[in-house]
Design a protein around this motif. Sequence first.
Motif, PDB file in Angstrom:
ATOM      1  N   MET A 136      -1.874  -8.558   0.350  1.00  0.00           N
ATOM      2  CA  MET A 136      -2.061  -7.114   1.050  1.00  0.00           C
ATOM      3  C   MET A 136      -3.210  -6.991   1.660  1.00  0.00           C
ATOM      4  SD  MET A 136      -0.771  -4.423  -2.140  1.00  0.00           S
ATOM      5  CE  MET A 136      -0.019  -5.118  -3.464  1.00  0.00           C
ATOM      6  N   ARG A 137      -4.338  -7.574   1.210  1.00  0.00           N
ATOM      7  CA  ARG A 137      -5.654  -7.636   1.801  1.00  0.00           C
ATOM      8  C   ARG A 137      -5.556  -8.342   3.034  1.00  0.00           C
ATOM      9  NH1 ARG A 137      -7.389  -7.126  -3.702  1.00  0.00           N
ATOM     10  NH2 ARG A 137      -7.154  -9.639  -3.874  1.00  0.00           N
ATOM     11  N   GLU A 190      -3.780   1.982  -6.181  1.00  0.00           N
ATOM     12  CA  GLU A 190      -2.979   0.709  -6.225  1.00  0.00           C
ATOM     13  C   GLU A 190      -3.775  -0.486  -6.030  1.00  0.00           C
ATOM     14  OE1 GLU A 190      -0.372  -1.990  -6.139  1.00  0.00           O
ATOM     15  OE2 GLU A 190       0.391   0.259  -6.309  1.00  0.00           O
ATOM     16  N   GLN A 191      -3.496  -1.353  -7.035  1.00  0.00           N
ATOM     17  CA  GLN A 191      -4.365  -2.665  -6.996  1.00  0.00           C
ATOM     18  C   GLN A 191      -3.945  -3.395  -5.966  1.00  0.00           C
ATOM     19  OE1 GLN A 191      -4.841  -4.363 -10.933  1.00  0.00           O
ATOM     20  NE2 GLN A 191      -6.688  -5.590 -10.262  1.00  0.00           N
ATOM     21  N   LYS A 192      -4.751  -3.997  -4.987  1.00  0.00           N
ATOM     22  CA  LYS A 192      -4.279  -4.825  -3.791  1.00  0.00           C
ATOM     23  C   LYS A 192      -4.242  -6.173  -4.333  1.00  0.00           C
ATOM     24  CE  LYS A 192      -5.633  -1.747  -0.008  1.00  0.00           C
ATOM     25  NZ  LYS A 192      -4.609  -0.934   0.147  1.00  0.00           N
ATOM     26  N   THR A 193      -3.150  -6.865  -3.750  1.00  0.00           N
ATOM     27  CA  THR A 193      -3.114  -8.215  -3.837  1.00  0.00           C
ATOM     28  C   THR A 193      -3.636  -8.963  -2.782  1.00  0.00           C
ATOM     29  OG1 THR A 193      -0.770  -8.510  -2.693  1.00  0.00           O
ATOM     30  CG2 THR A 193      -0.696  -7.915  -5.357  1.00  0.00           C
ATOM     31  N   LEU A 203       4.574  -1.274   1.248  1.00  0.00           N
ATOM     32  CA  LEU A 203       4.498  -1.934  -0.112  1.00  0.00           C
ATOM     33  C   LEU A 203       5.656  -1.123  -0.748  1.00  0.00           C
ATOM     34  CD1 LEU A 203       3.341  -3.408  -2.106  1.00  0.00           C
ATOM     35  CD2 LEU A 203       1.845  -1.583  -2.703  1.00  0.00           C
ATOM     36  N   THR A 258       6.095  -5.824  -6.959  1.00  0.00           N
ATOM     37  CA  THR A 258       5.515  -5.345  -5.531  1.00  0.00           C
ATOM     38  C   THR A 258       6.637  -6.207  -4.876  1.00  0.00           C
ATOM     39  OG1 THR A 258       4.006  -7.262  -5.364  1.00  0.00           O
ATOM     40  CG2 THR A 258       3.292  -4.539  -6.136  1.00  0.00           C
ATOM     41  N   GLU A 299      -3.920  -6.612   5.673  1.00  0.00           N
ATOM     42  CA  GLU A 299      -4.534  -5.480   6.391  1.00  0.00           C
ATOM     43  C   GLU A 299      -5.791  -5.903   7.218  1.00  0.00           C
ATOM     44  OE1 GLU A 299      -5.734  -2.972   3.009  1.00  0.00           O
ATOM     45  OE2 GLU A 299      -3.587  -2.569   2.740  1.00  0.00           O
TER      46      GLU A 299
END
Length: 158
Positions: free
Chosen positions: A10-11, A4-7, A22, A136, A14
Amino acid sequence: MAKEQKTNAMRILEKNKIPYELITYECDEFIDGLHTAEKTGAPVVQSFKTLVAQGKSREYYVFVIPIAEEVQLKTAAKAVGEKSVEMIHVKDINKITGYIRGGCSPVGMKKQYKTIIHSSARKYNEIYISGGKLGTTIRLSPLALQSLVKAEFADIVV
């Protein structure tokens, strides 16, 4: 299996240890929030869209409102201390936020703009916002979102 490519959203969640879920769905072009909620099964009343406006001062503001509602520009302007605000043009979304239409999240924009979350979000333990790209959605606590983006709650819909 593809990773999954994080946006940015999301980063940042986290990095700040904010729990979120998600939810992904099939989407390759803009669809409105009501259709997104339908695809993800998210309750409409807990699903919020992110709007960006510019005030007379030329400052930008972020408004997070229920997907089935329209922002009340006069009330929104008052909430941010402006005489008036206008929605930015769709073509300017990426330049101003770093996101695209339909994938604009209040978390992780190019700059942290003053943010107002509609007061109805406080009624819920969790709300749904854009995950930062098409397809997403993020489910998280509205109070965690408020704290992270230093938002205020206000009644800013028609």
